[in-house]
Design a protein around this motif. Structure first.
Motif, short mmCIF file in Angstrom:
data_model
loop_
_atom_site.label_atom_id
_atom_site.label_comp_id
_atom_site.label_asym_id
_atom_site.label_seq_id
_atom_site.Cartn_x
_atom_site.Cartn_y
_atom_site.Cartn_z
N ASP A 51 -5.99 -3.27 -48.30
CA ASP A 51 -6.58 -4.57 -47.99
C ASP A 51 -5.70 -5.35 -47.02
O ASP A 51 -4.52 -5.07 -46.85
CB ASP A 51 -6.76 -5.40 -49.26
N LEU A 52 -6.31 -6.36 -46.42
CA LEU A 52 -5.61 -7.25 -45.50
C LEU A 52 -5.48 -8.61 -46.18
O LEU A 52 -6.47 -9.19 -46.61
CB LEU A 52 -6.41 -7.38 -44.20
N VAL A 53 -4.25 -9.10 -46.30
CA VAL A 53 -4.01 -10.41 -46.92
C VAL A 53 -4.00 -11.45 -45.81
O VAL A 53 -3.33 -11.29 -44.79
CB VAL A 53 -2.66 -10.42 -47.68
N CYS A 54 -4.78 -12.53 -46.01
CA CYS A 54 -4.92 -13.58 -45.00
C CYS A 54 -4.64 -14.94 -45.61
O CYS A 54 -5.01 -15.21 -46.76
CB CYS A 54 -6.34 -13.59 -44.44
N LYS A 55 -4.03 -15.82 -44.83
CA LYS A 55 -3.81 -17.21 -45.24
C LYS A 55 -5.00 -18.01 -44.77
O LYS A 55 -5.39 -17.92 -43.61
CB LYS A 55 -2.53 -17.75 -44.60
N CYS A 56 -5.61 -18.77 -45.66
CA CYS A 56 -6.77 -19.57 -45.29
C CYS A 56 -6.33 -20.78 -44.46
O CYS A 56 -5.40 -21.49 -44.84
CB CYS A 56 -7.53 -20.03 -46.53
#
Length: 187
Positions: free
Chosen positions: A54-59
């Motif tokens: 998965d790709l972790v993203c900061k909102c």
């Protein structure tokens, strides 16, 4: 198989695949989501790092994405779907499960991602509501499902007429008034 629509209706088969069909169910049937890109997208976040597949993203948006909402590049190319949302409520992260053929580690840190603006919820939906008082509709003591609500306990009276039962003591012995307090008992 519904050839006109091009899909198989597995719900009509019922349990165990025996094809008996138990009606259409009680759930709301929604039309399938459109496959094409959305009319408008807005920035939702930026890449932080890859974790497993998965790709972790900061909102970076003040609103919260729907689960399974499609995530796009600026050119509206779909790269995956929102899988999980986590972290502090005012600086949270989300993971993107990449679509087939896209690798999570192929995006550099800070790469901006976009979402259909119809797939965002206001943050207020997840915060405690200040204006609701406990004495309003639905408040108060309530009756609940506890004991002693005025319907006998099963051992009082031997079951002639109605009432007298109520508990489960009338089933399988005991002196609960035969059949749980309905009709005429045994005595």
């Amino acid at each position: 198989l519904d050839c006109a629509k091009g899909w198989i209706n597995l719900a009509a088969m019922g349990k165990g695949g025996k094809g008996k069909g138990k009606g259409k169910g009680k759930g709301k049937s929604r039309p399938p989501e459109p496959e094409g890109p959305p009319d408008e997208v807005e920035e939702i976040g930026e890449a932080s790092h890859a974790c497993e597949d998965d790709l972790v993203c900061k909102c970076t948006n003040e609103r919260v994405p729907h689960f399974n909402a499609r995530i796009f590049l600026e050119n509206k190319e779909e790269i995956g779907k929102v899988d999980e949302i986590f972290g502090p409520i005012h600086s949270f992260y989300f993971t993107v499960k990449p679509t087939e053929g896209i690798k999570a580690d192929s995006f550099k840190k800070g790469k901006k991602f976009f979402i259909d603006n119809q797939k965002l919820l206001p943050m207020s939906r997840f915060l405690p509501q200040a204006g609701i008082s406990k004495t309003g509709k639905g408040g108060g003591k309530g009756k609940g499902k506890g004991k002693d609500k005025g319907k006998g306990k099963g051992k009082k009276g031997k079951g002639k007429g109605k009432g007298g039962g109520g508990g489960f003591t009338g089933r399988g012995g005991g002196d609960g008034g035969g059949g749980g307090g309905r009709g005429r008992g045994f005595g």
